[in-house]
Design a protein around this motif. Structure first.
Motif, PDB file in Angstrom:
ATOM      1  N   LEU A 117       3.967 -11.934  21.629  1.00  0.00           N
ATOM      2  CA  LEU A 117       3.780 -10.615  22.704  1.00  0.00           C
ATOM      3  C   LEU A 117       2.956  -9.422  21.871  1.00  0.00           C
ATOM      4  O   LEU A 117       1.979  -8.324  22.259  1.00  0.00           O
ATOM      5  CB  LEU A 117       4.480  -9.937  23.489  1.00  0.00           C
ATOM      6  N   VAL A 118       3.942  -8.960  21.112  1.00  0.00           N
ATOM      7  CA  VAL A 118       3.263  -7.636  20.572  1.00  0.00           C
ATOM      8  C   VAL A 118       2.176  -7.875  19.684  1.00  0.00           C
ATOM      9  O   VAL A 118       1.543  -6.795  19.247  1.00  0.00           O
ATOM     10  CB  VAL A 118       5.176  -7.049  18.861  1.00  0.00           C
ATOM     11  N   ARG A 119       2.342  -9.254  19.171  1.00  0.00           N
ATOM     12  CA  ARG A 119       1.119  -9.478  18.596  1.00  0.00           C
ATOM     13  C   ARG A 119      -0.656  -9.204  18.996  1.00  0.00           C
ATOM     14  O   ARG A 119      -1.630  -8.628  18.916  1.00  0.00           O
ATOM     15  CB  ARG A 119       0.825 -10.381  17.289  1.00  0.00           C
ATOM     16  N   LEU A 120       0.149  -9.570  20.627  1.00  0.00           N
ATOM     17  CA  LEU A 120      -1.440  -9.579  21.332  1.00  0.00           C
ATOM     18  C   LEU A 120      -2.224  -8.315  22.140  1.00  0.00           C
ATOM     19  O   LEU A 120      -2.578  -8.220  22.301  1.00  0.00           O
ATOM     20  CB  LEU A 120      -0.489 -10.200  22.660  1.00  0.00           C
ATOM     21  N   THR A 121      -1.295  -7.107  21.437  1.00  0.00           N
ATOM     22  CA  THR A 121      -1.682  -5.731  21.704  1.00  0.00           C
ATOM     23  C   THR A 121      -2.934  -5.204  20.993  1.00  0.00           C
ATOM     24  O   THR A 121      -3.351  -4.200  21.244  1.00  0.00           O
ATOM     25  CB  THR A 121      -0.197  -4.837  21.834  1.00  0.00           C
ATOM     26  N   ALA A 122      -2.668  -5.745  19.588  1.00  0.00           N
ATOM     27  CA  ALA A 122      -3.921  -5.360  18.869  1.00  0.00           C
ATOM     28  C   ALA A 122      -5.115  -5.689  19.644  1.00  0.00           C
ATOM     29  O   ALA A 122      -6.521  -4.811  19.354  1.00  0.00           O
ATOM     30  CB  ALA A 122      -3.950  -6.382  17.571  1.00  0.00           C
ATOM     31  N   THR A 123      -5.247  -6.632  20.359  1.00  0.00           N
ATOM     32  CA  THR A 123      -7.182  -6.784  21.357  1.00  0.00           C
ATOM     33  C   THR A 123      -6.568  -7.025  22.454  1.00  0.00           C
ATOM     34  O   THR A 123      -7.706  -7.202  23.193  1.00  0.00           O
ATOM     35  CB  THR A 123      -6.615  -8.636  20.478  1.00  0.00           C
ATOM     36  N   HIS A 124      -5.131  -7.165  23.012  1.00  0.00           N
ATOM     37  CA  HIS A 124      -5.318  -7.122  24.872  1.00  0.00           C
ATOM     38  C   HIS A 124      -6.352  -7.972  24.934  1.00  0.00           C
ATOM     39  O   HIS A 124      -6.803  -7.887  25.932  1.00  0.00           O
ATOM     40  CB  HIS A 124      -6.062  -5.525  25.529  1.00  0.00           C
ATOM     41  N   ASP A 125      -6.364  -9.403  24.696  1.00  0.00           N
ATOM     42  CA  ASP A 125      -6.359 -10.116  25.347  1.00  0.00           C
ATOM     43  C   ASP A 125      -6.114 -11.365  25.796  1.00  0.00           C
ATOM     44  O   ASP A 125      -6.328 -12.447  24.824  1.00  0.00           O
ATOM     45  CB  ASP A 125      -8.151 -10.643  24.456  1.00  0.00           C
ATOM     46  N   ARG A 131       0.403 -15.396  31.646  1.00  0.00           N
ATOM     47  CA  ARG A 131       1.347 -14.398  32.114  1.00  0.00           C
ATOM     48  C   ARG A 131       2.703 -13.373  31.552  1.00  0.00           C
ATOM     49  O   ARG A 131       2.036 -12.265  32.544  1.00  0.00           O
ATOM     50  CB  ARG A 131       2.425 -14.750  33.073  1.00  0.00           C
ATOM     51  N   ASN A 132       3.039 -13.706  30.895  1.00  0.00           N
ATOM     52  CA  ASN A 132       3.449 -12.889  30.107  1.00  0.00           C
ATOM     53  C   ASN A 132       2.905 -12.441  29.505  1.00  0.00           C
ATOM     54  O   ASN A 132       2.779 -10.350  29.148  1.00  0.00           O
ATOM     55  CB  ASN A 132       4.967 -12.945  29.128  1.00  0.00           C
ATOM     56  N   GLY A 133       1.587 -12.006  28.348  1.00  0.00           N
ATOM     57  CA  GLY A 133       0.502 -11.779  28.091  1.00  0.00           C
ATOM     58  C   GLY A 133      -0.431 -10.683  28.829  1.00  0.00           C
ATOM     59  O   GLY A 133      -0.716  -9.708  28.948  1.00  0.00           O
ATOM     60  N   ALA A 134      -0.926 -10.978  29.550  1.00  0.00           N
ATOM     61  CA  ALA A 134      -1.382 -10.162  31.124  1.00  0.00           C
ATOM     62  C   ALA A 134      -0.468  -9.640  31.069  1.00  0.00           C
ATOM     63  O   ALA A 134      -1.373  -8.236  31.280  1.00  0.00           O
ATOM     64  CB  ALA A 134      -1.488 -10.648  32.355  1.00  0.00           C
ATOM     65  N   ALA A 135       1.134  -9.226  31.888  1.00  0.00           N
ATOM     66  CA  ALA A 135       1.489  -8.367  32.074  1.00  0.00           C
ATOM     67  C   ALA A 135       2.152  -7.341  31.399  1.00  0.00           C
ATOM     68  O   ALA A 135       1.587  -6.349  31.586  1.00  0.00           O
ATOM     69  CB  ALA A 135       3.196  -8.951  32.805  1.00  0.00           C
ATOM     70  N   CYS A 137       0.056  -6.648  28.821  1.00  0.00           N
ATOM     71  CA  CYS A 137      -1.277  -5.727  28.041  1.00  0.00           C
ATOM     72  C   CYS A 137      -1.896  -5.027  29.443  1.00  0.00           C
ATOM     73  O   CYS A 137      -2.328  -3.702  28.871  1.00  0.00           O
ATOM     74  CB  CYS A 137      -2.377  -6.589  28.371  1.00  0.00           C
ATOM     75  N   ASP A 138      -1.889  -5.704  30.584  1.00  0.00           N
ATOM     76  CA  ASP A 138      -1.922  -4.332  31.557  1.00  0.00           C
ATOM     77  C   ASP A 138      -1.156  -3.460  31.312  1.00  0.00           C
ATOM     78  O   ASP A 138      -1.933  -2.315  31.449  1.00  0.00           O
ATOM     79  CB  ASP A 138      -1.515  -5.099  32.736  1.00  0.00           C
ATOM     80  N   ALA A 139       0.158  -3.752  31.687  1.00  0.00           N
ATOM     81  CA  ALA A 139       0.557  -1.758  31.053  1.00  0.00           C
ATOM     82  C   ALA A 139       0.224  -1.226  30.323  1.00  0.00           C
ATOM     83  O   ALA A 139       0.553  -0.004  30.373  1.00  0.00           O
ATOM     84  CB  ALA A 139       2.044  -2.437  31.487  1.00  0.00           C
ATOM     85  N   ASP A 140       0.485  -1.676  29.487  1.00  0.00           N
ATOM     86  CA  ASP A 140       0.115  -0.975  28.219  1.00  0.00           C
ATOM     87  C   ASP A 140      -1.141  -0.156  28.562  1.00  0.00           C
ATOM     88  O   ASP A 140      -1.514   0.689  28.117  1.00  0.00           O
ATOM     89  CB  ASP A 140      -0.388  -1.775  26.539  1.00  0.00           C
ATOM     90  N   LEU A 141      -2.586  -0.353  29.354  1.00  0.00           N
ATOM     91  CA  LEU A 141      -3.530  -0.284  29.581  1.00  0.00           C
ATOM     92  C   LEU A 141      -3.882   0.502  30.542  1.00  0.00           C
ATOM     93  O   LEU A 141      -4.776   1.348  30.831  1.00  0.00           O
ATOM     94  CB  LEU A 141      -4.678  -1.136  29.590  1.00  0.00           C
ATOM     95  N   ALA A 142      -2.578   0.499  30.715  1.00  0.00           N
ATOM     96  CA  ALA A 142      -2.254   0.875  32.386  1.00  0.00           C
ATOM     97  C   ALA A 142      -3.025   2.772  32.556  1.00  0.00           C
ATOM     98  O   ALA A 142      -3.381   3.171  33.795  1.00  0.00           O
ATOM     99  CB  ALA A 142      -1.318   1.135  33.174  1.00  0.00           C
ATOM    100  N   VAL A 143      -2.426   3.533  31.538  1.00  0.00           N
ATOM    101  CA  VAL A 143      -3.135   5.093  31.119  1.00  0.00           C
ATOM    102  C   VAL A 143      -4.448   5.209  31.102  1.00  0.00           C
ATOM    103  O   VAL A 143      -4.646   5.945  31.678  1.00  0.00           O
ATOM    104  CB  VAL A 143      -2.453   5.140  30.165  1.00  0.00           C
ATOM    105  N   ALA A 183     -17.155  -2.891  27.910  1.00  0.00           N
ATOM    106  CA  ALA A 183     -17.744  -4.719  27.542  1.00  0.00           C
ATOM    107  C   ALA A 183     -17.375  -5.819  28.326  1.00  0.00           C
ATOM    108  O   ALA A 183     -17.745  -6.909  28.379  1.00  0.00           O
ATOM    109  CB  ALA A 183     -17.765  -4.584  26.633  1.00  0.00           C
ATOM    110  N   ALA A 184     -15.771  -5.543  27.842  1.00  0.00           N
ATOM    111  CA  ALA A 184     -14.361  -6.760  28.792  1.00  0.00           C
ATOM    112  C   ALA A 184     -15.206  -7.168  30.566  1.00  0.00           C
ATOM    113  O   ALA A 184     -15.329  -5.798  30.824  1.00  0.00           O
ATOM    114  CB  ALA A 184     -13.765  -6.348  28.204  1.00  0.00           C
ATOM    115  N   PRO A 185     -15.020  -7.913  30.755  1.00  0.00           N
ATOM    116  CA  PRO A 185     -15.618  -8.645  31.948  1.00  0.00           C
ATOM    117  C   PRO A 185     -14.653  -8.591  32.927  1.00  0.00           C
ATOM    118  O   PRO A 185     -14.215  -7.899  34.156  1.00  0.00           O
ATOM    119  CB  PRO A 185     -15.293 -10.028  32.382  1.00  0.00           C
ATOM    120  N   HIS A 186     -13.177  -7.924  32.019  1.00  0.00           N
ATOM    121  CA  HIS A 186     -11.795  -7.397  32.834  1.00  0.00           C
ATOM    122  C   HIS A 186     -10.866  -6.565  31.783  1.00  0.00           C
ATOM    123  O   HIS A 186     -11.070  -7.613  30.816  1.00  0.00           O
ATOM    124  CB  HIS A 186     -11.255  -8.804  33.984  1.00  0.00           C
ATOM    125  N   LEU A 187     -11.081  -5.468  32.701  1.00  0.00           N
ATOM    126  CA  LEU A 187      -9.792  -4.872  31.521  1.00  0.00           C
ATOM    127  C   LEU A 187      -7.967  -5.144  31.930  1.00  0.00           C
ATOM    128  O   LEU A 187      -7.172  -4.928  30.647  1.00  0.00           O
ATOM    129  CB  LEU A 187      -9.980  -3.019  32.140  1.00  0.00           C
TER     130      LEU A 187
END
Length: 214
Positions: A117-125, A131-135, A137-143, A183-187
């Protein structure tokens, strides 16, 4: 929605965060929370501070309340580790943070998932079924969906962290990052994030991009 307690320096009280860490099920070994908190308190940080950590944990609580928080322990631990190593001059902070998780969690049953999951925050994709990755990444980008004053403070803090970069170079680089986001279809990948945060986030990012390129 839970609210973090802020200290006089604009950060978050150490005791508040350590209490949250101690409440994790099967809390990692002694000293792990203190080690992480020291890292989040490094003086060169302006945005990636204890306040950001607390905000991500708050948004995970919000997603858990909505039934979209993934596996709470693994995702919360990933939040604690996701910017534990942060050097704005480096390009491998996520990888180094993941390796830190692998080292400090050692035999922890969630070790590999936290590092992933930590590695996933490099791309937020995250993948559609992650479900874990979505949670996380969404929390990290909520700012990005913060109210105008808070978003302006976030953008200013990011600029301060890159104070070693010339203005023209920073504007160009930051504009590239913002265009990639737009450009991403969904943030946001959770239904809660898509409903509550998506439109405001896109409005804020468009506004910052206009300022950078005016």
């Amino acid at each position: 929605m839970r609210t973090a307690v802020r200290g006089d320096n604009g950060g978050v009280e150490d005791d508040t965060l350590l209490t949250r860490f101690a409440k994790l099920p099967r809390t990692p070994g002694p000293g792990v929370g203190e080690d992480l908190l020291r890292r989040w308190s490094e003086p060169h940080r302006r945005y990636h501070t204890r306040a950001h950590l607390a905000a991500v944990l708050d948004r995970l609580d919000e997603l858990n309340d909505a039934g979209e928080g993934g596996e709470p322990r693994a995702v919360a631990l990933a939040a604690w580790f996701h910017d534990a190593v942060y050097d704005p001059r480096a390009g491998d902070n996520e990888e180094r943070s993941a390796r830190l998780a692998e080292r400090l969690l050692d035999a922890d049953p969630d070790r590999d998932e936290v590092a992933r999951l930590v590695r996933l925050t490099a791309t937020h994709d995250p993948a559609d079924d992650d479900r874990n990755g979505a949670a996380l990444c969404d929390a990290d980008l909520a700012v990005l969906a913060a109210p105008p004053e808070a978003y302006a403070a976030y953008a200013a803090e990011v600029r301060q962290e890159y104070g070693f970069v010339a203005d023209a170079d920073f504007r160009a680089g930051r504009a590239t990052v913002l265009r990639q986001l737009l450009a991403a279809p969904h943030l946001f990948r959770t239904a809660h994030g898509a409903e509550r945060w998506e439109s405001t986030a896109r409005f804020n990012v468009h506004g910052e991009l206009r300022l950078l390129t005016a």
